[in-house]
Write a protein that holds these residues in place. Structure first.
Motif, mmCIF file in Angstrom:
data_model
loop_
_atom_site.group_PDB
_atom_site.id
_atom_site.type_symbol
_atom_site.label_atom_id
_atom_site.label_comp_id
_atom_site.label_asym_id
_atom_site.label_seq_id
_atom_site.Cartn_x
_atom_site.Cartn_y
_atom_site.Cartn_z
ATOM 1 N N ILE A 1 1.262 6.078 3.559
ATOM 2 C CA ILE A 1 2.013 6.578 4.581
ATOM 3 C C ILE A 1 3.189 6.624 3.988
ATOM 4 C CG2 ILE A 1 0.728 5.281 6.387
ATOM 5 C CD1 ILE A 1 2.156 2.909 6.036
ATOM 6 N N GLU A 2 4.143 7.697 4.586
ATOM 7 C CA GLU A 2 5.276 7.827 4.330
ATOM 8 C C GLU A 2 6.395 7.704 5.507
ATOM 9 O OE1 GLU A 2 5.744 11.323 2.215
ATOM 10 O OE2 GLU A 2 4.266 10.968 0.804
ATOM 11 N N PRO A 3 6.894 6.675 5.584
ATOM 12 C CA PRO A 3 7.804 6.462 7.120
ATOM 13 C C PRO A 3 8.967 7.115 7.097
ATOM 14 C CG PRO A 3 8.080 4.569 5.372
ATOM 15 C CD PRO A 3 6.861 5.224 4.902
ATOM 16 N N GLN A 4 9.344 7.718 8.328
ATOM 17 C CA GLN A 4 10.490 8.480 8.258
ATOM 18 C C GLN A 4 11.550 7.523 8.857
ATOM 19 O OE1 GLN A 4 9.767 12.056 10.914
ATOM 20 N NE2 GLN A 4 7.755 11.247 10.826
ATOM 21 N N ARG A 5 12.804 8.077 8.990
ATOM 22 C CA ARG A 5 13.938 6.918 8.982
ATOM 23 C C ARG A 5 14.851 7.537 10.187
ATOM 24 N NH1 ARG A 5 14.715 2.770 5.334
ATOM 25 N NH2 ARG A 5 13.301 2.825 3.626
ATOM 26 N N THR A 6 15.450 6.599 10.989
ATOM 27 C CA THR A 6 16.446 7.040 12.025
ATOM 28 C C THR A 6 17.656 7.487 11.554
ATOM 29 O OG1 THR A 6 17.139 4.808 12.601
ATOM 30 C CG2 THR A 6 14.905 5.599 13.755
ATOM 31 N N THR A 7 18.485 7.754 12.189
ATOM 32 C CA THR A 7 20.077 8.180 11.863
ATOM 33 C C THR A 7 20.559 6.739 11.337
ATOM 34 O OG1 THR A 7 20.788 8.015 14.106
ATOM 35 C CG2 THR A 7 20.272 10.357 13.228
ATOM 36 N N TRP B 1 0.652 -1.267 0.153
ATOM 37 C CA TRP B 1 0.012 0.006 -0.097
ATOM 38 C C TRP B 1 0.972 1.178 0.012
ATOM 39 C CZ3 TRP B 1 -4.387 -1.405 4.226
ATOM 40 C CH2 TRP B 1 -5.198 -2.369 3.740
ATOM 41 N N GLU B 2 1.965 1.245 0.639
ATOM 42 C CA GLU B 2 2.973 2.264 0.716
ATOM 43 C C GLU B 2 3.387 2.686 -0.706
ATOM 44 O OE1 GLU B 2 7.186 2.731 2.698
ATOM 45 O OE2 GLU B 2 5.712 1.830 4.059
ATOM 46 N N GLN B 3 3.865 1.515 -1.123
ATOM 47 C CA GLN B 3 4.400 1.939 -2.717
ATOM 48 C C GLN B 3 3.332 2.232 -3.659
ATOM 49 O OE1 GLN B 3 6.572 -1.769 -3.237
ATOM 50 N NE2 GLN B 3 7.961 -1.504 -1.497
ATOM 51 N N ARG B 4 2.106 1.642 -3.622
ATOM 52 C CA ARG B 4 1.291 1.720 -5.051
ATOM 53 C C ARG B 4 0.324 2.880 -4.607
ATOM 54 N NH1 ARG B 4 -1.952 -3.796 -5.922
ATOM 55 N NH2 ARG B 4 0.158 -4.198 -6.298
ATOM 56 N N ASN C 1 18.908 4.377 9.703
ATOM 57 C CA ASN C 1 18.014 4.224 8.535
ATOM 58 C C ASN C 1 16.993 3.079 9.097
ATOM 59 O OD1 ASN C 1 17.728 4.762 5.710
ATOM 60 N ND2 ASN C 1 18.649 2.519 5.251
ATOM 61 N N ILE C 2 16.563 3.057 10.115
ATOM 62 C CA ILE C 2 15.493 2.287 10.437
ATOM 63 C C ILE C 2 14.180 2.958 10.209
ATOM 64 C CG2 ILE C 2 14.383 0.871 12.522
ATOM 65 C CD1 ILE C 2 17.143 0.490 13.543
ATOM 66 N N ARG C 3 13.202 2.553 9.792
ATOM 67 C CA ARG C 3 11.925 2.880 9.364
ATOM 68 C C ARG C 3 10.991 3.095 10.357
ATOM 69 N NH1 ARG C 3 10.502 1.449 3.512
ATOM 70 N NH2 ARG C 3 8.397 0.565 4.378
ATOM 71 N N TYR C 4 10.486 4.069 10.526
ATOM 72 C CA TYR C 4 9.178 4.252 11.724
ATOM 73 C C TYR C 4 8.203 5.127 11.294
ATOM 74 C CZ TYR C 4 11.158 9.008 12.988
ATOM 75 O OH TYR C 4 11.775 10.148 12.742
ATOM 76 N N TYR C 5 7.021 5.127 12.066
ATOM 77 C CA TYR C 5 5.686 5.750 11.761
ATOM 78 C C TYR C 5 5.178 6.642 12.835
ATOM 79 C CZ TYR C 5 6.294 2.269 8.019
ATOM 80 O OH TYR C 5 6.722 1.241 6.980
ATOM 81 N N SER C 6 4.589 7.516 12.587
ATOM 82 C CA SER C 6 4.009 8.553 13.441
ATOM 83 C C SER C 6 2.695 8.084 13.934
ATOM 84 C CB SER C 6 3.968 9.763 12.675
ATOM 85 O OG SER C 6 3.001 9.963 11.784
ATOM 86 N N ASP C 7 2.090 8.829 14.916
ATOM 87 C CA ASP C 7 0.552 8.724 15.153
ATOM 88 C C ASP C 7 -0.230 8.886 13.957
ATOM 89 O OD1 ASP C 7 1.040 8.497 17.889
ATOM 90 O OD2 ASP C 7 0.958 10.521 18.421
ATOM 91 N N LYS C 8 0.064 9.926 13.172
ATOM 92 C CA LYS C 8 -0.822 10.399 12.126
ATOM 93 C C LYS C 8 -0.876 8.901 11.044
ATOM 94 C CE LYS C 8 -1.008 13.319 8.011
ATOM 95 N NZ LYS C 8 -0.487 14.470 7.210
ATOM 96 N N ASP C 9 0.436 8.315 10.862
ATOM 97 C CA ASP C 9 0.331 6.981 10.142
ATOM 98 C C ASP C 9 -0.530 6.083 10.626
ATOM 99 O OD1 ASP C 9 2.080 8.274 8.216
ATOM 100 O OD2 ASP C 9 3.799 7.525 9.453
ATOM 101 N N LEU C 10 -0.420 5.756 12.050
ATOM 102 C CA LEU C 10 -1.383 4.888 12.530
ATOM 103 C C LEU C 10 -2.757 5.036 12.363
ATOM 104 C CD1 LEU C 10 -1.569 2.384 14.362
ATOM 105 C CD2 LEU C 10 -1.370 3.837 16.450
ATOM 106 N N LYS C 11 -3.171 6.229 12.714
ATOM 107 C CA LYS C 11 -4.692 6.602 12.553
ATOM 108 C C LYS C 11 -4.947 6.255 11.193
ATOM 109 C CE LYS C 11 -5.599 10.802 14.308
ATOM 110 N NZ LYS C 11 -5.315 12.252 14.535
ATOM 111 N N LEU C 12 -4.126 6.702 10.061
ATOM 112 C CA LEU C 12 -4.620 6.375 8.698
ATOM 113 C C LEU C 12 -4.818 5.085 8.527
ATOM 114 C CD1 LEU C 12 -5.290 7.749 6.030
ATOM 115 C CD2 LEU C 12 -2.747 7.574 5.417
ATOM 116 N N ILE C 13 -3.866 4.231 8.916
ATOM 117 C CA ILE C 13 -4.138 2.760 8.729
ATOM 118 C C ILE C 13 -5.067 2.223 9.609
ATOM 119 C CG2 ILE C 13 -2.727 0.590 9.220
ATOM 120 C CD1 ILE C 13 -1.735 2.020 6.855
ATOM 121 N N LEU C 14 -5.381 2.451 10.562
ATOM 122 C CA LEU C 14 -6.531 2.245 11.339
ATOM 123 C C LEU C 14 -7.844 2.315 10.615
ATOM 124 C CD1 LEU C 14 -5.695 3.226 15.052
ATOM 125 C CD2 LEU C 14 -5.767 0.737 14.198
ATOM 126 N N ASN C 15 -7.822 3.720 10.160
ATOM 127 C CA ASN C 15 -9.167 4.065 9.348
ATOM 128 C C ASN C 15 -9.311 3.077 8.088
ATOM 129 O OD1 ASN C 15 -9.963 5.982 11.141
ATOM 130 N ND2 ASN C 15 -8.836 7.700 10.034
#
Length: 311
Positions: A30-36, A23-26, A38-52
């Motif tokens: 959601i657009e994950p952010q990355r740590t220093t 879904w992320e690609q197609r 390079n580990i992907r992580y997601y925000s509250d906004k991303d979680l809310k969107l996926i739950l919806n």
């Protein structure tokens, strides 16, 4: 703001990580952010969107049509579903959203509707406990803020206390006497409060001692009350290295009682139990156990000693 791994999103939404990546690609949901590192992580906004999205998809919406909706259109559609459809997974998603936003009004509306529809006990077992199980794992791994966990836990605690109020059971009418407490330094009280509600609703006498009871105080309590059953939960205390000894000591102290123990420190651990110890995997286990109890009491007066038969 909380940070979530893709496994956290999978755990909370029920959507597989592989599907989320597609879904992320197609659809660029959601657009994950990355740590220093390079580990992907997601925000509250991303979680809310996926739950919806999860709620809409489970209620017949095609993913291609969901992709065309704005976030506000999704939220409005989900809110309409939550108000008209009391499917347990949808309600759990809605509670998660109310936790993220710390939205007390939404939480109250969701839980009140479900209590009216299903009754307090069924709403707790089918909605609140699965919900708490989900956020409990996230809290332990630090994926959600302590403030979010405290916010929702305190709201649920208030509901439980109100439900328990007025459920007093006398020893004369009681089917058995239960001692409920949490070990020293253990503060996670919701399971214990719900156990008190279940027991009192089924006419059992409850001696409720609450959070963080020092072990040495148990001897004094035993001398006063001599319970038939003892129930405790160990979510964070005692430490895993000490839990076996702790359970053994409680079992020996209350050798004439049946001891029930639940919680993360116990379930799934390699712990040996004595003959008078039972492990509670989930709250339904206590409910099932209570249905099979056969306790008969002779009314207690000055000349008659109380007798009990337990199978």
């Amino acid at each position: 703001m909380s940070n979530y791994s893709i496994k956290d999103l999978e755990h909370l939404s029920g959507i597989k990580a592989h599907t989320l990546r597609i879904w992320e690609q197609r659809y660029n949901f959601i657009e994950p952010q990355r740590t220093t590192t390079n580990i992907r992580y997601y925000s509250d906004k991303d979680l809310k969107l996926i739950l919806n999205i999860s709620t809409l998809k489970e209620n017949g919406y095609k993913i291609s049509n969901i992709a065309k909706m704005t976030e506000s259109e999704m939220a409005a559609a989900v809110l309409k579903i939550a108000e008209s459809n009391l499917r347990f997974p949808d309600q759990i998603n809605s509670l998660t959203l109310s936790m993220i936003d710390m939205d007390e009004d939404r939480f109250e509306k969701i839980l009140s509707n479900n209590i009216i529809k299903h009754g307090f006990e069924r709403a707790m077992i089918s909605i609140i406990y699965p919900f708490l199980s989900k956020i409990g794992m996230l809290w332990q791994t630090g994926s959600i803020l302590p403030a979010q966990e405290h916010f929702i836990s305190n709201l649920i605690r208030q509901k439980l206390i109100v439900a328990i109020d007025g459920q007093y059971v006398t020893e004369r009418e009681s089917k058995g006497k239960w001692l409920l407490y949490l070990p020293e330094n253990e503060l996670h009280e919701l399971s214990l409060l719900f156990a008190a509600f279940l027991l009192r609703s089924k006419k059992h006498k409850v001696i409720y001692l609450g959070q963080s009871l020092p072990k040495e105080d148990l001897s004094s309590v035993k001398g006063i009350h001599q319970p038939d059953f003892v129930l405790t939960t160990c979510t964070t205390a005692p430490k895993k290295a000490e839990i076996q000894q702790y359970i053994n000591e409680v079992a020996d102290l209350f050798s004439d009682a049946t001891i029930f123990v639940g919680g993360f420190q116990v379930i799934g651990q390699d712990i040996k139990r004595k003959k008078n110890v039972e492990f509670l995997m989930k709250m339904e286990d206590l409910n099932s156990y209570l249905e099979n109890i056969d306790l008969k009491y002779v009314p207690h007066d000055k000349n008659t000693e109380q007798e009990m038969r337990y199978h």
